[in-house]
Design a protein around this motif. Structure first.
Motif, short mmCIF file in Angstrom:
data_model
loop_
_atom_site.label_atom_id
_atom_site.label_comp_id
_atom_site.label_asym_id
_atom_site.label_seq_id
_atom_site.Cartn_x
_atom_site.Cartn_y
_atom_site.Cartn_z
N GLU A 122 0.81 -1.21 0.00
CA GLU A 122 0.00 0.00 0.00
C GLU A 122 0.84 1.26 0.00
O GLU A 122 0.33 2.34 -0.08
N ILE A 174 0.89 6.32 -5.92
CA ILE A 174 -0.40 6.29 -6.60
C ILE A 174 -0.20 6.67 -8.06
O ILE A 174 0.52 7.62 -8.37
N ALA A 188 -7.10 7.98 -1.31
CA ALA A 188 -6.01 7.24 -0.66
C ALA A 188 -5.40 8.04 0.47
O ALA A 188 -5.15 9.22 0.34
#
Length: 142
Positions: free
Chosen positions: A35, A39, A99
């Motif tokens: 994670e 992005i 996010a």
């Protein structure tokens, strides 16, 4: 009532506040490394004949053309390329907005708990000082 306040209580509460605020900036320790990948947004035009990707802070990171688009006139090629790039940037913007948003409700709850704890600690400290002052007064100031 004699209360012996924890002398490190204030330091602990300040550390709690700092940790709570730090959690807004740093990823959680239990967050999987996958994670932490930057992005990216992706967009395409002409049924995937032109594919664009973009990354923060809004930069195009790749632009791929199938060989067939090179036979197009330059105006159409430019227009379709712009469509793919704009789609990639819109996708990036949507992904970035969703996010890593800090939970201000959770932070607010943590800070409220810390505030309540600090209030109890200060009350105990004040009460201990009042008790000490009372004992000194009862001894005649000695």
């Amino acid at each position: 009532m004699t209360v012996s306040p924890d002398p490190s209580g204030i330091t602990r509460m300040l550390a709690d506040v700092t940790a709570a605020l730090g959690s807004l900036q740093a990823p959680a320790a239990d967050t999987p490394p996958a994670e932490h990948v930057p992005i990216e947004g992706a967009g395409a035009a002409l049924d995937g004949a032109i594919v664009a990707t973009a990354a923060m802070p809004g930069r195009v990171t790749s632009l791929v053309f199938r060989p067939t688009v090179m036979r197009m006139d330059s105006a159409t090629l430019a227009e379709e390329t712009m469509t793919a790039v704009n789609a990639a940037l819109a996708d990036l913007q949507a992904r970035a907005a969703g996010a890593g948003r800090p939970s201000f409700e959770a932070l607010s709850g943590q800070l409220r708990e810390i505030q309540d704890s600090a209030s109890r600690q200060f009350s105990a400290f004040t009460e201990a000082l009042a008790d000490a002052q009372q004992r000194i007064a009862e001894r005649g100031g000695r």
